[in-house]
Design a protein around this motif. Structure first.
Motif, mmCIF file in Angstrom:
data_model
loop_
_atom_site.group_PDB
_atom_site.id
_atom_site.type_symbol
_atom_site.label_atom_id
_atom_site.label_comp_id
_atom_site.label_asym_id
_atom_site.label_seq_id
_atom_site.Cartn_x
_atom_site.Cartn_y
_atom_site.Cartn_z
ATOM 1 N N ALA A 168 30.781 17.957 33.592
ATOM 2 C CA ALA A 168 31.592 18.774 34.390
ATOM 3 C C ALA A 168 32.533 19.291 33.510
ATOM 4 C CB ALA A 168 31.971 17.964 35.698
ATOM 5 N N ALA A 169 33.148 18.642 32.776
ATOM 6 C CA ALA A 169 34.530 19.235 32.237
ATOM 7 C C ALA A 169 34.224 20.376 31.301
ATOM 8 C CB ALA A 169 34.991 18.390 31.133
ATOM 9 N N ALA A 170 32.748 20.442 30.565
ATOM 10 C CA ALA A 170 32.506 21.639 29.832
ATOM 11 C C ALA A 170 32.242 22.702 30.672
ATOM 12 C CB ALA A 170 31.124 21.125 29.077
ATOM 13 N N LEU A 171 31.529 22.612 32.036
ATOM 14 C CA LEU A 171 31.295 23.649 33.049
ATOM 15 C C LEU A 171 32.585 24.156 33.445
ATOM 16 C CD1 LEU A 171 29.406 25.404 34.599
ATOM 17 C CD2 LEU A 171 29.387 23.542 36.265
ATOM 18 N N ALA A 172 33.532 23.277 33.801
ATOM 19 C CA ALA A 172 34.918 23.640 34.233
ATOM 20 C C ALA A 172 35.678 24.628 33.158
ATOM 21 C CB ALA A 172 35.754 22.392 34.549
#
Length: 95
Positions: free
Chosen positions: A61-65
């Motif tokens: 989720a951090a990479a997507l954010a």
């Protein structure tokens, strides 16, 4: 891993290839493991309203954010939004 899938339809009178070219700029953003922008083949008569599909894979989720926070993302959105009619997205947890 997160699979980010976005479906677009192009407004009548707009050029599908121009929208696709605009969305290809998102591939410059370094946070995805895989990134594709493809035209819908429209083989299935139930999905003839979708013109373009963006598919990307992210580690978490951090990479997507981080992808969505990148300046290229907002610039691309500003460029493409006036040319699109529909936009549907899904973020699917894989594995």
């Amino acid at each position: 891993m997160i699979r980010h899938i976005v479906f677009f339809s192009v407004r009548p009178g707009e050029d599908v290839e121009k929208v696709r070219d605009g969305l290809l700029a998102l591939g410059q953003i370094p946070h995805s493991r895989l990134f594709e922008v493809t035209l819908n083949s429209k083989v299935d008569p139930m999905c003839d309203k979708i013109d373009i599909v963006v598919y990307a894979e992210f580690e978490d989720a951090a990479a997507l954010a981080a992808y969505k926070a990148h300046p290229v993302y907002s610039a691309t959105t500003s460029k493409v939004r006036p040319m699109r009619e529909l936009r549907f997205s899904a973020d699917v947890l894989a594995g």
